[in-house]
Design a protein around this motif. Structure first.
Motif, PDB file in Angstrom:
ATOM      1  N   PRO A  95       5.779   4.317  -3.929  1.00  0.00           N
ATOM      2  CA  PRO A  95       4.541   5.051  -3.655  1.00  0.00           C
ATOM      3  C   PRO A  95       4.044   5.862  -4.848  1.00  0.00           C
ATOM      4  O   PRO A  95       2.861   6.219  -4.903  1.00  0.00           O
ATOM      5  CB  PRO A  95       4.934   5.975  -2.488  1.00  0.00           C
ATOM      6  CG  PRO A  95       6.103   5.313  -1.844  1.00  0.00           C
ATOM      7  CD  PRO A  95       6.852   4.679  -2.975  1.00  0.00           C
ATOM      8  N   GLY A 182       1.614  -0.321  -6.206  1.00  0.00           N
ATOM      9  CA  GLY A 182       1.809   0.443  -4.984  1.00  0.00           C
ATOM     10  C   GLY A 182       3.002  -0.059  -4.214  1.00  0.00           C
ATOM     11  O   GLY A 182       3.836  -0.804  -4.738  1.00  0.00           O
ATOM     12  N   ALA A 235      -1.813  -2.055  -3.483  1.00  0.00           N
ATOM     13  CA  ALA A 235      -1.998  -0.706  -2.942  1.00  0.00           C
ATOM     14  C   ALA A 235      -3.228  -0.699  -2.057  1.00  0.00           C
ATOM     15  O   ALA A 235      -4.109  -1.560  -2.159  1.00  0.00           O
ATOM     16  CB  ALA A 235      -2.163   0.304  -4.073  1.00  0.00           C
TER      17      ALA A 235
END
Length: 437
Positions: A95, A182, A235
């Motif tokens: 993340p 991501g 992401a």
């Protein structure tokens, strides 16, 4: 620190050990355990055979020494203790835009284990092996603790990378993470109708991550059919969630019988439409798909299983096809069969990778399967390939020496780092790796 006497095993459960295990939680406790000399260190025991076993002796379980010590967001370098798990590192840092540069097929592997086997991942053709991204490590040898880097101590580093824990106890490492978009994967799945098409798809792929599932029961024109997965990080997308499951008991023998495996493989192949498809998955579902099935090794029953994994040069692809023909004809394969393209990257004298194709297939622990694996190992050697120590449980030492031409270089460094042979494990004994032959 209390020593606990127990039976324990590797992930394949076919080879077992009995001995004393200690599980220190702090560095001081580890030092107390080693006051009289080195003792083999183990992690989550995700190696399939006897690499993490020391029957009749002692081992130190490093899994509680798992702290993340420092992270440099400018360089992506993470310092961690050896017991830290790859899956946890990925979950924390993806993340934030970072991933371990190389990840094996299970997130339960520890950093120490990844170094000891110099593991590879679904991006080996681009990123090389795990230890090519290790900046430095802290190693406890018979002479004491020292920092080892590819530049300051190159020969000791090459003996430690993929060196099966024989140069010392890995205390911590600084590893260079790779930037990612991501914490999801955009995955394109395509069918390959046969062997030649599968290899062509692998060779043509430009994706960051590629892996192929094979139907190892298919014969004739369908030999080598399977599914190619190509992945990129992404992401801002919502992945499809898959519920985790657990195998609560040792499965009966018929659970992976020939008709069951054949039917499962046919259905699994057809799950991907003929035109292919693109799906979004959580990071963990793509990199560690079997981790969703806790204790999946129990599907093979109490006797466990063996995995055969080899890599052969590109020019020896016909030999790999012959192996697959033998596997299909035997009727012994399980649903777990994987094909990948590898690049030349490797960091250690005993590192597994070479440029070519790697095939991995699981077999139930039966006499006929052991005989088949012996044949496959002979075919691998004849093709100029090698087998993977992280998966091996059946090879003989005479087979290994021709597969790993840098063995003597490794032995010289190991003899200096552990002159009394205190770190020898069952795999090292079985393959007689530390004796000159």
């Amino acid at each position: 620190m209390v020593w606990k006497t127990a039976d324990y095993w590797g992930w394949g459960r076919a080879l077992r050990a009995h001995g004393e295990i200690a599980r220190p939680e702090r560095r001081a406790a580890l030092e107390a355990l080693l006051a009289e000399g080195l003792i083999p260190a183990i992690g989550m025991r995700r190696s399939y055979g006897d690499a993490p076993l020391n029957d009749g002796g002692r081992v130190i379980d490093m899994t509680r020494l798992d702290r993340m010590l420092a992270f440099d967001a400018a360089t992506g370098v993470l310092e961690v203790e050896a017991g830290a798990r790859i899956g946890e590192i990925a979950a924390i840092f993806a993340p934030r835009g970072w991933l371990p540069a190389v990840m094996p097929g299970t997130g339960f592997a520890t950093v120490g284990g990844c170094i000891g086997q110099d593991v590879h991942g679904k991006n080996h053709h681009h990123a090389g092996s795990f230890c090519q991204h290790v900046v430095s490590l802290r190693l406890l040898t018979a002479d004491g603790e020292r920092e080892v880097t590819p530049h300051k101590a190159p020969e000791l580093f090459r003996a430690t990378a993929g060196g099966l824990g024989q140069t010392g106890i890995i205390l911590s490492a600084r590893i260079r993470l790779m930037a990612c978009k991501g914490d999801v994967m955009v995955v394109t799945e395509r069918r390959a109708e046969g062997w030649d098409e599968f290899l062509a798809l692998l060779d043509a792929s430009e994706a960051s991550y590629t892996v192929g599932w094979l139907d190892a029961t298919a014969k004739g024109a369908a030999l080598g059919r399977g599914i190619l997965e190509e992945g990129e990080t992404g992401a801002g997308l919502v992945p499809r969630r898959v519920r985790s499951r657990k195998v609560p008991f040792d499965a009966p023998g018929f659970a992976l019988s020939r008709p069951v495996v054949r039917a499962f493989n046919a259905a699994y192949y057809r799950r991907v439409p003929e035109r292919g498809r693109t799906v979004v998955k959580p990071i963990s579902d793509f990199f560690f798909p079997l981790d969703r099935i806790h204790d999946w090794n129990r599907l093979y029953g109490r006797r466990g299983f063996h995995q055969f994994q080899c890599v052969v040069p590109v020019a020896a692809a016909p030999a790999l096809r012959e192996m697959l023909e033998a596997i299909a004809a035997s009727g012994l394969a399980s649903p777990l069969a994987v094909l990948k393209r590898m690049g030349p990257g490797r960091a250690g004298h005993l590192s597994f990778p070479m440029e070519g194709y790697t095939l991995a297939v699981d077999f139930p622990n039966r006499a006929e399967a052991r005989e088949l694996i012996k044949r496959l190992e002979e075919m691998t050697s004849a093709a100029g390939g090698r087998i993977y120590f992280a998966k091996d449980s059946l090879a003989r030492g005479t087979d290994i020496r021709g597969m790993y031409p840098e063995l003597a270089d490794w032995q010289r460094q190991v003899a200096r780092a552990d002159p009394e042979g205190r770190l020898i494990t069952d795999l090292v004994r079985r393959l007689d790796l530390r004796s000159e032959g």
